[in-house]
Design an enzyme around this catalytic site. Sequence first.
Site, PDB file in Angstrom:
ATOM      1  NE  ARG A 102     -38.694 -64.977  56.026  1.00 37.55           N
ATOM      2  CZ  ARG A 102     -39.499 -64.047  56.999  1.00 37.55           C
ATOM      3  NH1 ARG A 102     -40.150 -63.357  57.122  1.00 37.55           N
ATOM      4  NH2 ARG A 102     -39.463 -64.973  58.004  1.00 37.55           N
ATOM      5  CB  THR A 106     -31.076 -59.771  54.037  1.00 38.65           C
ATOM      6  OG1 THR A 106     -31.955 -60.976  53.133  1.00 38.65           O
ATOM      7  CG2 THR A 106     -29.795 -60.091  54.495  1.00 38.65           C
ATOM      8  CG  ASP A 198     -40.019 -72.896  58.338  1.00 39.99           C
ATOM      9  OD1 ASP A 198     -40.901 -73.574  56.838  1.00 39.99           O
ATOM     10  OD2 ASP A 198     -38.997 -72.206  58.260  1.00 39.99           O
ATOM     11  CG  ASP A 201     -38.154 -75.971  57.762  1.00 40.05           C
ATOM     12  OD1 ASP A 201     -38.049 -76.223  56.916  1.00 40.05           O
ATOM     13  OD2 ASP A 201     -37.450 -75.804  59.129  1.00 40.05           O
TER      14      ASP A 201
HETATM   15  C1  PRP Z   1     -41.720 -68.933  53.652  1.00 43.20           C
HETATM   16  C2  PRP Z   1     -43.214 -69.067  53.361  1.00 43.20           C
HETATM   17  C3  PRP Z   1     -42.965 -67.641  52.120  1.00 43.20           C
HETATM   18  C4  PRP Z   1     -42.310 -66.674  52.934  1.00 43.20           C
HETATM   19  C5  PRP Z   1     -42.811 -65.798  53.503  1.00 43.20           C
HETATM   20  O1  PRP Z   1     -41.385 -69.468  52.502  1.00 43.20           O
HETATM   21  O2  PRP Z   1     -43.335 -69.893  52.820  1.00 43.20           O
HETATM   22  O3  PRP Z   1     -42.304 -68.032  51.074  1.00 43.20           O
HETATM   23  O4  PRP Z   1     -41.514 -67.340  53.466  1.00 43.20           O
HETATM   24  O5  PRP Z   1     -42.286 -64.558  54.073  1.00 43.20           O
HETATM   25  P1  PRP Z   1     -42.240 -63.403  53.748  1.00 43.20           P
HETATM   26  O6  PRP Z   1     -43.273 -62.329  53.730  1.00 43.20           O
HETATM   27  O7  PRP Z   1     -41.661 -62.592  54.856  1.00 43.20           O
HETATM   28  O8  PRP Z   1     -41.524 -62.909  51.983  1.00 43.20           O
HETATM   29  P2  PRP Z   1     -39.174 -69.641  52.803  1.00 43.20           P
HETATM   30  O9  PRP Z   1     -38.728 -69.257  52.733  1.00 43.20           O
HETATM   31  O10 PRP Z   1     -39.097 -70.394  54.323  1.00 43.20           O
HETATM   32  O11 PRP Z   1     -39.193 -70.547  51.788  1.00 43.20           O
HETATM   33  P3  PRP Z   1     -39.698 -72.474  52.266  1.00 43.20           P
HETATM   34  O12 PRP Z   1     -41.852 -72.169  51.369  1.00 43.20           O
HETATM   35  O13 PRP Z   1     -38.568 -73.050  50.569  1.00 43.20           O
HETATM   36  O14 PRP Z   1     -39.850 -73.282  53.506  1.00 43.20           O
HETATM   37  N1  URA Z   2     -42.344 -68.124  56.751  1.00 41.97           N
HETATM   38  C1  URA Z   2     -43.035 -68.694  58.051  1.00 41.97           C
HETATM   39  O1  URA Z   2     -42.868 -70.277  57.495  1.00 41.97           O
HETATM   40  N2  URA Z   2     -44.288 -68.805  58.830  1.00 41.97           N
HETATM   41  C2  URA Z   2     -43.791 -67.516  58.670  1.00 41.97           C
HETATM   42  O2  URA Z   2     -44.028 -67.555  60.012  1.00 41.97           O
HETATM   43  C3  URA Z   2     -42.953 -66.901  58.524  1.00 41.97           C
HETATM   44  C4  URA Z   2     -42.357 -67.135  57.757  1.00 41.97           C
END
Ligand code: PRP
Ligand code: URA
Length: 207
Positions: A102, A106, A198, A201
């Site tokens: 994400r 944006t 997160d 993370d």
């Molecule tokens: C996080 C989470 C989802 C997304 C959710 O991933 O694991 O995939 O955000 O957000 P949304 O519903 O608004 O799209 P992230 O993009 O942070 O990547 P990661 O899993 O690599 O940390």
């Molecule tokens: N992605 C995450 O990991 N946590 C949130 O709360 C939203 C998006």
Amino acid sequence: MQTTVVDHPLARQALTTLRDVDTDRTRFRHAMDDLAGLLVYEATRSLRTEVVRVTTPLAETEGLKVAEPPIIVPILRAGLGLLGGVLRVLPDAPTGFIGVARNEETLQPEPYMNSVPADLGGRDALVLDPMLATGGSLIHACSLLRDRNPGRLTCVCVLAAPEGVTALERSGLADELVVASVDHHLNEVAYIVPGLGDAGDRLYGTA
Ligand code: PRP
Ligand code: URA
């Protein structure tokens, strides 16, 4: 879209560990793995089965086996936190990976990987992502899967925001959502509140 909230004491206990800011990475991974094992029971309720004969030490009797395990599709990175717990109960299921990050400015999903076969031949799919926030990432993944001739698409999440549930439902792409909790709201930077922070993370740290 059918939405199932898994309101089970063990699921709520694992979710509480995940929410706790003092949970370290090792315990966080364990709790996610435990919770995956519980969510997958609900997510696989409608799997097709076939009758098999089985010989016990005492007699021959009838048993069941899953006719065709679903393809498991974790969304990288955080979906990997659910993969082990799902494969423990579906060891013969194939796995395809979708990478989406994400964009935190944006809030749009930015795809970077896809290893899902071009034709799923009607096979069901379980899409794993712990967090359904705005819905952008899951909607991207489900739309990619819809173009590949799937059977039933079930999304397996730890937490959802009401906004994300509505967006996924409106997309018409998923048949079912299985989630441990639908939380209160998204904050001004689209994090789920109360949430767990997160997820990627907390599972894997920041490089
Ligand atoms: C996080 C989470 C989802 C997304 C959710 O991933 O694991 O995939 O955000 O957000 P949304 O519903 O608004 O799209 P992230 O993009 O942070 O990547 P990661 O899993 O690599 O940390
Ligand atoms: N992605 C995450 O990991 N946590 C949130 O709360 C939203 C998006």
